[in-house]
Design a protein around this motif. Structure first.
Motif, short mmCIF file in Angstrom:
data_model
loop_
_atom_site.label_atom_id
_atom_site.label_comp_id
_atom_site.label_asym_id
_atom_site.label_seq_id
_atom_site.Cartn_x
_atom_site.Cartn_y
_atom_site.Cartn_z
N GLU A 248 0.94 -1.17 -0.01
CA GLU A 248 0.17 0.20 0.05
C GLU A 248 1.06 1.14 -0.08
N LYS A 251 1.84 1.88 -3.49
CA LYS A 251 0.86 2.50 -4.40
C LYS A 251 0.42 3.83 -3.90
N LEU A 252 0.45 4.16 -2.53
CA LEU A 252 0.27 5.48 -2.19
C LEU A 252 1.18 6.57 -2.72
N LYS A 254 2.67 7.17 -5.39
CA LYS A 254 2.32 7.48 -6.99
C LYS A 254 1.33 8.51 -6.89
N SER A 255 0.61 8.70 -5.82
CA SER A 255 -0.59 9.77 -5.92
C SER A 255 -0.51 10.60 -4.74
N ASP A 256 0.02 10.30 -3.65
CA ASP A 256 0.29 11.08 -2.21
C ASP A 256 1.46 11.88 -2.51
N GLU A 257 1.64 13.33 -2.36
CA GLU A 257 2.84 14.14 -2.34
C GLU A 257 3.80 13.84 -1.21
N ALA A 260 5.24 10.27 -1.33
CA ALA A 260 6.15 10.27 -2.16
C ALA A 260 7.35 10.77 -1.50
N GLU A 297 6.68 -3.06 -8.46
CA GLU A 297 6.98 -1.70 -8.82
C GLU A 297 8.29 -1.14 -7.91
#
Length: 383
Positions: A248, A251-252, A254-257, A260, A297
């Motif tokens: 998770e 995955k997060l 890739k979308s949460d600054e 990241a 990934e």
């Protein structure tokens, strides 16, 4: 014919793997939740006895032993050696940290005379690491990190068709709590950036700024070992590592600054661990293992980051996933390989090249501080 079993003690699970080198049959491959081991360490002894009952006498078992012990049968270890391999404060003993369960298991293994169990060294105990690289270090790589190296050397030797003493690589283990990297030159461990003395992992911050250690030691009534399991990439990302799984987390990112930022810190930390070891070895390959390496990934991102960093200096190194036939963690198979070598099986040559039998010393031997003698407080076994 040699039957060998190895045990890897991780943050999330304790993994057991064993094989018969005549038939190549896997005789045990199981992961036990680490919390269950903390509650009842005897569960591991019961599994080992069950394997021995089903498959006959096990020639050698390599048991988990924390920071490591110079190679010897478990039945011969002293209270002091067990205490140093699992050193914690009295307060942390009372908190029942997971390492307390490991300590209790080591005592049970010492008492299990019907099982041919050995305890093995950590990186700090190896004669192949120059003494100046050990200076003021404790965590150069726990005993289980040596297991990861053993499997990496075997896989590289198989793939490239070279003898163990011509293998040059860096083995990286990306676990739930920490990340560790070990440099292998001519089949021997010569340097490491490991765990609490390396760059940040998922849970742990890795090495600590000495000024921060000074501030914490003065601000806290109890500077406990749990602090070493905080401050890592999950904390930078602002996620709860005990509810957000590694999958998770990836995955997060890739979308949460904010996530990241933590993710980038972790990927970059692996690159830094590897590059810190380049003065010690010119690797022919880098092998990634551990829980995070099994996330496709994440593996790709680390591989790309490493290959990009190497390309900036005009050369390339292949980054490979460490393949294991164990359903349990890779280090468990590496541990069984070492057990096989101890018993004189098909991996005896690797065992000899690694010079595990020549291991010596204790974890505080290379501390160069006036106060070193005070560290003897950790030599007393408390259960």
């Amino acid at each position: 014919m040699v039957k060998a079993v190895g045990i890897d003690s991780g943050t999330k699970s304790m993994d057991i793997f064993g094989f018969d080198d005549e038939t190549n049959e896997v005789i045990v491959d199981v992961a036990v939740d680490r919390n269950e081991v903390t509650k009842n360490p005897r569960i591991i002894i019961d599994i080992l006895r069950q394997v021995q009952e089903e498959h006959g006498k096990i020639d050698a078992i390599v048991g988990p032993c924390g920071y490591g012990i110079p190679l010897k049968p478990a039945r011969e270890v002293t209270d002091e050696e067990i205490a140093l391999a699992t050193f914690i404060t009295r307060a942390d003993v009372e908190r029942r940290l997971k390492i307390v369960g490991l300590r209790e298991l080591m005592v049970l293994m010492r008492e299990a005379k019907d099982l041919n169990i050995y305890f093995t060294p950590g990186v700090i105990h190896l004669p192949t690491v120059p003494e100046w690289r050990k200076a003021n270090r404790i965590d150069l790589g726990t005993a289980d990190k040596v297991f990861t190296v053993a499997l990496s050397i075997v896989r590289h030797s198989e793939k490239e068709g070279v003898p163990y003493n011509r293998v040059n690589l860096i083995a990286v283990e990306i676990g739930f709590a920490y990340t560790s990297a070990m440099a292998v030159k001519n089949g021997q461990i010569v340097d490491a950036m490991a765990g609490t003395a390396g760059f940040p992992g998922y849970l742990g911050m890795g090495f600590m700024d000495s000024e921060l250690a000074y501030a914490l030691a003065n601000a806290l009534d109890d500077f406990g070992k749990l602090i070493l399991f905080e401050g890592g990439s999950a904390y930078i990302a602002g996620v709860d590592p005990f509810t957000v799984t590694p999958e998770e987390f990836v995955k997060l990112a890739k979308s949460d600054e904010r996530v990241a930022k933590g993710y980038n810190a972790m990927v970059e930390a692996i690159v830094k661990d590897v590059f810190t070891l380049l003065p010690s070895v010119k690797p022919e390959a880098i092998y990634l293992s551990g829980r995070f390496s099994r996330i496709p990934e994440f593996f790709k991102d680390v591989k790309d980051a490493l290959e990009d960093a190497f390309s900036k200096y005009g050369f390339s190194v292949e980054v490979r996933k460490l393949e294991s036939r164990a359903k349990a963690k890779e280090a468990a198979e590496g541990s069984a390989i070492i057990a096989n070598g101890i018993a004189g099986g098909m991996y005896k040559e690797l065992f000899d090249v690694l010079k595990l039998r020549e291991s010596s010393g204790s974890i505080f031997d290379w501390v160069y501080l006036k106060e070193r003698e005070k560290l003897r407080v950790f030599e007393e076994l408390e259960l």
